[in-house]
Design an enzyme around this catalytic site. Structure first.
Site, mmCIF file in Angstrom:
data_model
loop_
_atom_site.group_PDB
_atom_site.id
_atom_site.type_symbol
_atom_site.label_atom_id
_atom_site.label_comp_id
_atom_site.label_asym_id
_atom_site.label_seq_id
_atom_site.Cartn_x
_atom_site.Cartn_y
_atom_site.Cartn_z
ATOM 1 N N ASP A 151 0.812 -1.218 0.000
ATOM 2 C CA ASP A 151 0.000 0.000 0.000
ATOM 3 C C ASP A 151 0.844 1.266 0.000
ATOM 4 O O ASP A 151 0.507 2.259 -0.641
ATOM 5 C CB ASP A 151 -0.985 -0.007 1.163
ATOM 6 C CG ASP A 151 -0.291 -0.115 2.523
ATOM 7 O OD1 ASP A 151 0.912 -0.417 2.553
ATOM 8 O OD2 ASP A 151 -0.962 0.096 3.550
ATOM 9 N N GLY A 152 1.992 1.250 0.695
ATOM 10 C CA GLY A 152 2.863 2.414 0.707
ATOM 11 C C GLY A 152 3.430 2.720 -0.661
ATOM 12 O O GLY A 152 3.446 3.878 -1.100
ATOM 13 N N SER A 200 2.484 -8.493 -1.747
ATOM 14 C CA SER A 200 2.585 -8.425 -0.285
ATOM 15 C C SER A 200 2.295 -9.797 0.292
ATOM 16 O O SER A 200 1.255 -10.388 -0.003
ATOM 17 C CB SER A 200 1.584 -7.412 0.270
ATOM 18 O OG SER A 200 1.449 -7.544 1.666
ATOM 19 N N ASP A 245 1.553 -10.342 3.302
ATOM 20 C CA ASP A 245 0.553 -10.211 4.370
ATOM 21 C C ASP A 245 -0.878 -10.282 3.866
ATOM 22 O O ASP A 245 -1.801 -10.430 4.665
ATOM 23 C CB ASP A 245 0.729 -8.870 5.098
ATOM 24 C CG ASP A 245 2.038 -8.783 5.858
ATOM 25 O OD1 ASP A 245 2.600 -9.844 6.173
ATOM 26 O OD2 ASP A 245 2.502 -7.663 6.123
ATOM 27 N N MET A 252 4.094 -13.355 10.527
ATOM 28 C CA MET A 252 4.052 -11.954 10.133
ATOM 29 C C MET A 252 2.607 -11.456 10.029
ATOM 30 O O MET A 252 1.675 -12.241 9.888
ATOM 31 C CB MET A 252 4.786 -11.750 8.817
ATOM 32 C CG MET A 252 6.296 -11.885 8.940
ATOM 33 S SD MET A 252 7.146 -11.493 7.393
ATOM 34 C CE MET A 252 8.866 -11.542 7.932
ATOM 35 N N ASN A 306 -13.017 -30.519 -13.290
ATOM 36 C CA ASN A 306 -13.940 -30.683 -14.414
ATOM 37 C C ASN A 306 -15.394 -30.850 -13.982
ATOM 38 O O ASN A 306 -16.219 -31.362 -14.750
ATOM 39 C CB ASN A 306 -13.522 -31.888 -15.258
ATOM 40 C CG ASN A 306 -13.634 -33.211 -14.487
ATOM 41 O OD1 ASN A 306 -13.596 -33.218 -13.254
ATOM 42 N ND2 ASN A 306 -13.746 -34.310 -15.213
ATOM 43 N N GLU A 316 -3.450 -35.852 -21.032
ATOM 44 C CA GLU A 316 -3.469 -37.287 -21.332
ATOM 45 C C GLU A 316 -4.490 -37.666 -22.401
ATOM 46 O O GLU A 316 -4.332 -38.696 -23.071
ATOM 47 C CB GLU A 316 -3.764 -38.069 -20.052
ATOM 48 C CG GLU A 316 -5.087 -37.684 -19.390
ATOM 49 C CD GLU A 316 -5.280 -38.321 -18.016
ATOM 50 O OE1 GLU A 316 -4.589 -39.319 -17.718
ATOM 51 O OE2 GLU A 316 -6.121 -37.812 -17.244
ATOM 52 N N HIS A 320 0.549 -40.435 -11.140
ATOM 53 C CA HIS A 320 -0.213 -40.142 -9.924
ATOM 54 C C HIS A 320 0.537 -39.265 -8.943
ATOM 55 O O HIS A 320 -0.026 -38.910 -7.895
ATOM 56 C CB HIS A 320 -0.644 -41.450 -9.257
ATOM 57 C CG HIS A 320 -1.798 -42.106 -9.959
ATOM 58 N ND1 HIS A 320 -1.657 -42.746 -11.170
ATOM 59 C CD2 HIS A 320 -3.119 -42.179 -9.647
ATOM 60 C CE1 HIS A 320 -2.835 -43.202 -11.573
ATOM 61 N NE2 HIS A 320 -3.735 -42.874 -10.672
#
Length: 779
Positions: free
Chosen positions: A121-122, A166, A168, A210, A545, A646, A678
């Site tokens: 944001d800054g 970010s 956060d 954080m 799907n 496939e 798999h």
């Protein structure tokens, strides 16, 4: 006084073509490099020029070598790299007008008239301020004779587009920021590891993550790891939080839980804004509950590492959209920020998003926590509600329904296993028990129900306890077993079992087979009254799907497993320099996995069932490979990957395509094929699959509650839950079956991800059919 430069700015590009600068600013976040790559290549594709501004705003202020024109190959290999390869730095000079004055001059001298900024944001606030001051800055530069009036006239307008980078996830107006899911992945990996030692020694761990002003990481980590208690800035615990926390943890221990996990955001506080520290929490657990308690602070581990598949996809799509926004902008267009709401990429007003973000901190400071939660997106509040409800089992009797409202809810997995199935089941069980319902597991699908319901000593129909499912959130596969068989194999016996075990509502988790099973149960209601109960389907399949949703649980886990596999393959291909791998992906007759994986690894080409494969397509791609390897002579990171679903073609198999490429290469480069098989089902479910599974499972059980007492003549109480565009929707099955389902190819009629396929081709430089010779494939 400095005179106008003897080297004038380059002339503006013709038409709507622009010189677009891209920079990363603020704290680094995984995925930033994907955004830079997308902006550079999309700009070039659209006929524009791309420039990287190195070291964030410092690069604008210093100019010179820190502003560099970027070419197509300059961003090769960027997608898989963590951090930011063009650098970021805190720049005090840009915060002052003289610094912004120099930044404006350097941009004009480079001919840059649009700027894409990836930051927090800054950084985005600074960018919008820069744009507002732009005319005044240029006027001042003319007055100081550092620019001419003609130069000012040529570059009188500056367009800014923001991308939110970010970890956060602290920006309002978007569900996810670039880097947040990679950071959440690091946190969950750490807590999953801590879980093992905590359980072994019956210890408690206090984990600090954080989040100074935003509790998203703490909340989602709590949801993803079934933590016992969390502390987030937006929603502090009650006044007597010490007693509340101890009550919940004591109750969990009494129910048999051997470990305790408490997650604390670094900005956590109580209702009076007194800081809640990990040490304070540890002392309470150690002294009052007598638990052997340790503190773990994850720190900058949360920023590091390669970006996960989602962050690669998100940064790429947002980078492409940023260039489109630049080219669509007029001088009067407000600066946009590129956001994502559920599964949809959207533009929002940058300044409004920043203002709303800052309002959260103001609301917290004013102790208006209800407003702080409101300012976060609706998804945030819903996750918090789901977390508290599924954690409160046995501790909040006021949430229990009256006896006559309590249900026996059957839970069944149908189809192939997918990451997140167990997380969904755990959430459903915990919610049921909190509300007073009885969750009943129907083990091993419909065959297990019909054939083994009364086996001795334990049948396939089992009531589930809170303790049984506590460790399931991080487990892959299906703990109650899944099976592809359908109820139509023995419909009378299925109905008889429903009546015998008094199933009042049904929660089905699975893929297209589960969708088909729900369809069969719905249609059989005319003959069997046992099926006239509320039924909710949660799509869970790696193929993504299932009609009725754009996102299926398990697909993100699959993508992460496939991207990790392809990263390793690409490393081998690059080490050999002149090698191409053709990798086969799963996905049934839907090309979703191949396409999104291709977007996330920078595949040269992707072959899907929707598009098919033909000889002309192969000729074009082989010629493209031949030209690319000839151009790449001596360069690093020159390996190529092609992804093939496939079922893309019965004739042109993965091995056949690899051999055709090898034959046509005439020894100039090599070609190999690889089939992960798999492995794509993944091991540990990704945090996104865990979180969405829990949120949607709770929503499904709430639907079953709501419709349990309603007398329904139609089939409106049979639904499939899904994410469509920017919304979570519960769609009636009969409507989805009739209008949205391609039964022949086992996929939705309209697949929202198809619009991403051209982006894969664009960013790989794959030639378009109309630009190539039909006979030889050359441009």
């Amino acid at each position: 006084m400095e005179r106008p430069s003897s080297s004038p700015p380059p002339a503006p590009l013709p038409g709507k073509q622009r010189r677009i600068g891209v920079m990363t600013s603020g704290g680094d976040a995984p995925g930033m490099n994907g955004a830079v790559r997308a902006v550079v290549r999309m700009s070039i594709h659209m006929g524009c020029e791309a420039y990287a501004i190195y070291e964030g705003y410092e690069g604008l202020v210093q100019g010179g070598k820190l502003i560099k024109q970027m070419h197509w190959d300059d961003v090769r290999g960027y997608l898989s790299e963590g951090g930011t390869l063009i650098g970021t730095a805190r720049c005090k000079a840009f915060m002052e007008r003289p610094g912004r004055l120099q930044a404006a001059k350097h941009m004009v001298m480079a001919g840059i008239d649009a700027l894409v900024i990836c930051g927090g944001d800054g950084s985005l606030t600074g960018a919008d301020k820069f744009r507002k001051e732009w005319p005044g800055l240029l006027e001042e530069l003319v007055q100081k004779k550092e620019l001419t009036a003609e130069q000012k006239q040529t570059y009188q307008h500056l367009n800014i587009v923001g991308l939110v980078g970010s970890i956060d996830n602290d920006m309002s107006s978007t569900d996810a920021t670039i880097g947040c899911y990679s950071s959440l992945t690091r946190i969950c990996e750490a807590i999953d590891c801590i879980d093992a030692t905590a359980e072994s020694h019956q210890r408690a761990f206090v984990i600090e993550v954080m989040g100074r002003h935003c509790g998203w990481l703490a909340l989602m980590a709590g949801v993803s790891t079934s933590a016992d208690f969390i502390f987030i800035p937006e929603k502090p615990p009650s006044e007597n939080w010490e007693a509340e926390m101890k009550s919940i943890i004591r109750r969990h221990r009494e129910m048999g839980k051997r470990k305790t996990i408490v997650i604390v955001a670094e900005g956590a506080h109580d209702l009076a804004l007194n800081k809640v520290t990990p040490t304070r929490v540890k002392d309470l657990l150690s002294n009052d509950l007598k638990l052997d308690t340790r503190i773990t602070t994850l720190g900058h581990v949360q920023r590091g590492g390669r970006p996960c598949a989602y962050d690669r996809m998100l940064s790429t799509l947002q980078g492409v959209e940023a260039v489109r926004a630049v080219l669509a902008a007029t001088p009067a267009t407000p600066s946009p920020v590129i956001c994502v709401i559920e599964n949809k990429i959207v533009r929002k007003p940058l300044l409004k998003a920043v203002e709303d973000t800052l309002e959260v901190a103001k609301a917290i400071e004013a102790k208006d926590f209800a407003r702080a939660m409101h300012l976060r997106d609706a998804e945030f509040a819903e996750y918090h509600s789901a977390y508290t409800t599924t954690t409160a089992t046995g501790t909040q009797p006021e949430q229990r329904l009256p006896k006559d409202k309590q249900l026996r809810i059957g839970i069944i997995h149908v189809g192939a296993p997918a990451g997140g199935m167990n997380a969904a089941t755990r959430a459903a069980v915990a919610y049921c028990l909190t509300r007073g319902h009885t969750p009943v597991a129907l083990h091993n699908g419909f065959p297990g129900l019909c054939r083994h319901h009364d086996d001795e000593p334990v049948g396939s129909v089992r009531e589930m306890s809170w303790l049984l499912v506590q460790g399931w959130v991080s487990r892959g596969g299906s703990e109650i077993g899944c099976n592809r068989a359908l109820p139509s194999d023995d419909m009378p016996k299925t109905a008889w079992c429903f009546e015998k075990y008094r199933i009042d509502a049904l929660f089905i988790v699975g893929g297209f087979e589960a969708f088909t099973a729900v369809s069969e149960l719905r249609k059989a209601r005319t003959e069997y009254s046992a099926f006239k109960i509320p039924i909710a389907l949660l799509p869970a399949t790696i193929s993504n799907n299932v009609p009725g949703t754009e996102y299926s649980i398990g697909s993100d886990t699959c993508l992460n497993a496939l991207v990790d596999y392809c990263d390793a393959i690409k490393q081998s291909a690059s080490a050999s320099r002149r090698r191409c791998f053709v990798v086969e992906t799963q996905g049934g007759k839907s090309g979703y996995i191949a396409t999104i994986a291709g977007l996330s690894i920078g595949a040269t080409a992707v072959y899907t069932p929707e598009e098919g494969i033909n000889i002309k397509m192969l000729a074009r791609d082989i010629e493209h490979l031949r030209a690319s390897f000839a151009k790449d002579r001596g360069q690093s990171k020159a390996g190529k990957l092609i992804l093939r679903n496939e079922h893309a073609s019965e004739t042109y198999t993965t091995e056949v395509i690899a051999n055709m490429i090898k034959e046509e290469a005439h020894g100039r480069f090599e070609s190999r094929h690889a089939i992960p098989g798999h492995v794509q089902q993944g091991g540990t479910p990704s945090p996104m699959d865990r979180c969405r599974a829990i949120r949607l499972a709770v929503r499904c059980v709430q639907f079953l509650e709501e419709w349990a007492d309603k007398s329904v003549e139609d089939d409106s109480n049979v639904v499939v839950i899904g994410i469509k565009g920017a919304s979570v929707v519960l769609s009636p099955m009969d409507k989805v079956e009739k209008e949205d389902t391609n039964w022949k190819d086992r996929r939705p009629k309209d697949e929202a991800w198809l619009e991403m396929k051209p982006i894969v081709d664009t960013l790989s430089g794959r030639p378009k059919p109309e630009d190539c010779c039909d006979l030889c494939g050359r441009r």
